[in-house]
Design an enzyme around this catalytic site. Structure first.
Site, mmCIF file in Angstrom:
data_model
loop_
_atom_site.group_PDB
_atom_site.id
_atom_site.type_symbol
_atom_site.label_atom_id
_atom_site.label_comp_id
_atom_site.label_asym_id
_atom_site.label_seq_id
_atom_site.Cartn_x
_atom_site.Cartn_y
_atom_site.Cartn_z
ATOM 1 N N SER A 16 0.822 -1.404 0.019
ATOM 2 C CA SER A 16 -0.057 -0.161 -0.058
ATOM 3 C C SER A 16 1.020 1.143 -0.088
ATOM 4 O O SER A 16 0.463 2.093 -0.475
ATOM 5 C CB SER A 16 -0.837 0.046 1.352
ATOM 6 N N HIS B 251 -1.708 -3.148 -6.582
ATOM 7 C CA HIS B 251 -2.474 -2.601 -5.454
ATOM 8 C C HIS B 251 -3.924 -2.985 -5.436
ATOM 9 O O HIS B 251 -4.733 -2.125 -6.214
ATOM 10 C CB HIS B 251 -2.166 -1.164 -5.031
ATOM 11 N N GLU C 114 -4.426 -0.679 -8.625
ATOM 12 C CA GLU C 114 -3.701 0.146 -9.192
ATOM 13 C C GLU C 114 -2.599 -0.652 -9.772
ATOM 14 O O GLU C 114 -1.833 -1.278 -9.015
ATOM 15 C CB GLU C 114 -3.008 1.304 -8.142
ATOM 16 N N ASN D 58 -4.565 6.289 -2.102
ATOM 17 C CA ASN D 58 -3.990 6.633 -0.754
ATOM 18 C C ASN D 58 -3.448 7.872 -0.616
ATOM 19 O O ASN D 58 -3.610 8.510 0.330
ATOM 20 C CB ASN D 58 -3.197 5.728 -0.401
HETATM 21 N N1 LIG Z 1 -5.484 -4.360 4.621
HETATM 22 C C1 LIG Z 1 -6.064 -3.660 3.687
HETATM 23 O O1 LIG Z 1 -6.894 -2.869 3.801
HETATM 24 C C2 LIG Z 1 -4.959 -3.512 2.562
HETATM 25 C C3 LIG Z 1 -5.631 -3.060 1.308
HETATM 26 C C4 LIG Z 1 -4.395 -2.938 0.151
HETATM 27 C C5 LIG Z 1 -3.143 -3.603 0.091
HETATM 28 N N2 LIG Z 1 -2.878 -3.964 1.568
HETATM 29 C C6 LIG Z 1 -1.555 -4.723 1.671
HETATM 30 O O2 LIG Z 1 -1.611 -5.946 1.509
HETATM 31 C C7 LIG Z 1 -0.466 -6.526 2.326
HETATM 32 C C8 LIG Z 1 -0.902 -7.593 3.293
HETATM 33 O O3 LIG Z 1 -1.907 -6.860 3.968
HETATM 34 P P1 LIG Z 1 -2.848 -7.541 5.117
HETATM 35 O O4 LIG Z 1 -3.863 -6.566 5.686
HETATM 36 O O5 LIG Z 1 -3.514 -8.734 4.263
HETATM 37 O O6 LIG Z 1 -1.910 -8.178 6.267
HETATM 38 P P2 LIG Z 1 -2.310 -9.422 7.110
HETATM 39 O O7 LIG Z 1 -1.180 -8.884 8.511
HETATM 40 O O8 LIG Z 1 -3.594 -9.557 7.588
HETATM 41 O O9 LIG Z 1 -1.704 -10.444 6.490
HETATM 42 C C9 LIG Z 1 -0.436 -10.844 6.107
HETATM 43 C C10 LIG Z 1 -0.168 -12.310 5.950
HETATM 44 O O10 LIG Z 1 1.330 -12.698 5.410
HETATM 45 C C11 LIG Z 1 1.633 -13.630 6.061
HETATM 46 N N3 LIG Z 1 3.072 -13.401 5.987
HETATM 47 C C12 LIG Z 1 3.850 -12.655 6.970
HETATM 48 N N4 LIG Z 1 5.256 -12.611 6.769
HETATM 49 C C13 LIG Z 1 5.207 -13.610 5.727
HETATM 50 C C14 LIG Z 1 6.358 -13.871 5.052
HETATM 51 N N5 LIG Z 1 7.730 -13.474 5.185
HETATM 52 N N6 LIG Z 1 6.289 -14.732 3.928
HETATM 53 C C15 LIG Z 1 5.016 -15.198 3.605
HETATM 54 N N7 LIG Z 1 3.818 -14.821 4.328
HETATM 55 C C16 LIG Z 1 3.954 -14.044 5.369
HETATM 56 C C17 LIG Z 1 1.012 -13.838 7.285
HETATM 57 O O11 LIG Z 1 1.091 -15.193 8.032
HETATM 58 C C18 LIG Z 1 -0.418 -13.273 7.169
HETATM 59 O O12 LIG Z 1 -1.254 -14.093 6.785
HETATM 60 C C19 LIG Z 1 0.394 -5.480 2.840
HETATM 61 O O13 LIG Z 1 1.343 -5.068 2.204
HETATM 62 C C20 LIG Z 1 -0.730 -4.337 2.798
HETATM 63 O O14 LIG Z 1 -0.289 -2.935 2.796
HETATM 64 C C21 LIG Z 1 -3.407 -4.144 2.431
#
Ligand SMILES: NC(=O)c1ccc[n+]([C@@H]2O[C@H](COP(=O)([O-])OP(=O)(O)OC[C@H]3O[C@@H](n4cnc5c(N)ncnc54)[C@H](O)[C@@H]3O)[C@@H](O)[C@H]2O)c1
Length: 269
Positions: free
Chosen positions: A106, A127, A139, A177
């Site tokens: 993000s 994204h 995106e 964002n």
């Molecule tokens: N939550 C949102 O609204 C949102 C929106 C768009 C983008 N994102 C992006 O998506 C990504 C994930 O966000 P999220 O909210 O799902 O986070 P989250 O913490 O819910 O999920 C992350 C997942 O990654 C796994 N993980 C952690 N370290 C790891 C590794 N080294 N190798 C493989 N898996 C690993 C964890 O087990 C977990 O299930 C981030 O980069 C975030 O910025 C999030």
């Protein structure tokens, strides 16, 4: 986000490998996909047969090597640069040279992630927005060294999956964002400056500005912690005071009031 993106992939007809840190967490992701697809069947959006076919396309693993045959890898691990760089360096070794490697970051620099690989030209940003299966926008982020072929493949993949992709450069906050985070921070500051309740602020913006959802309800949906994290990242990169997370949100985060996911934020759920 990983489960949501996997759901998009299997629904669009792609054989999909979901990789998690443990089998237990991976199964939780599968259960999320199953739950959403079951709801789709209940609402008549897809048939039970289409649901079963989609679910059969998803295999789970904890072994990164099982991504070796993928044409496209979409990374959605924790929002921290070093783990992402480490993962991309490994993916670069494991996958075919013509595979495209995408990050769902993000707020991090796609270039900083791409530079951990020997082939930064095949790294792009994809994204998605939360919840990924519901919100159409993706995106497609071009880093300085991304190739046209990689950007086009990511764009076409998203379009074929029924999403609405748009292209942009690798700048802090990309499109949505960059605009939304300082705007939502302003909204939160107005609560205290103008002595307004969250309910009244949301009423003002839905009825006066035509927003489909009030800003407090939106921050609760996104997650207070996710919003604060993204605000800090934008503030660090662009330095504008409006980008810094408002004290009120930081206090809510410290109290564990993270919005919908904890049952309490501006509202109680
Ligand atoms: N939550 C949102 O609204 C949102 C929106 C768009 C983008 N994102 C992006 O998506 C990504 C994930 O966000 P999220 O909210 O799902 O986070 P989250 O913490 O819910 O999920 C992350 C997942 O990654 C796994 N993980 C952690 N370290 C790891 C590794 N080294 N190798 C493989 N898996 C690993 C964890 O087990 C977990 O299930 C981030 O980069 C975030 O910025 C999030």
């Amino acid at each position: 986000m990983g489960a949501g993106i996997a759901q998009i992939a299997v629904t669009a007809g792609h054989d999909t490998v979901g990789r998690e840190v443990s089998a237990e967490v991976a199964e939780r992701g599968r259960a999320t996909v199953e739950r959403y697809l079951a709801r789709g069947v209940e609402k008549g959006r897809l048939t039970a047969e289409a649901r079963d076919t989609a679910l059969a396309r998803l295999t789970l693993t904890t072994d990164l090597a099982e991504l070796a045959g993928c044409d496209l890898v979409i990374e959605a691990i924790v929002e921290e640069l070093e783990p992402k760089r480490g993962l991309f360096a490994e993916l670069d070794r494991i996958t075919r040279p013509d595979a495209v490697l995408a990050t769902n970051t993000s707020a991090l620099s796609v270039a900083a992630i791409a530079e951990a690989t020997q082939h930064p030209e095949r790294v792009v940003g994809m994204h998605f927005f939360n919840p990924a299966p519901v919100l159409p926008l993706v995106e497609i982020v071009r880093a300085p060294r991304s190739s046209d072929a990689a950007v086009d493949l990511a764009y076409q993949w998203a379009e074929q999956a029924g999403k609405r992709p748009v292209r942009c450069n690798d700048t802090p906050g990309f499109i949505v964002n960059r605009i939304l985070i300082p705007l939502l921070n302003d909204c939160v500051r107005v609560l205290d400056e103008a002595g307004v309740t969250p309910e009244d602020l949301d009423t003002a913006m839905t009825n006066g500005a035509g927003w489909p959802m009030g800003p407090c309800a939106l921050v609760d949906l996104v997650g207070i912690d996710v919003h604060v994290h993204a605000s800090k990242a934008l503030h660090a990169q662009l330095g504008e005071p409006r980008m810094a997370p408002p004290e009120r949100l930081v206090a809510m985060q410290c109290e564990g009031k993270l919005g919908r996911k904890t049952g309490a934020g501006f509202y109680t759920y």
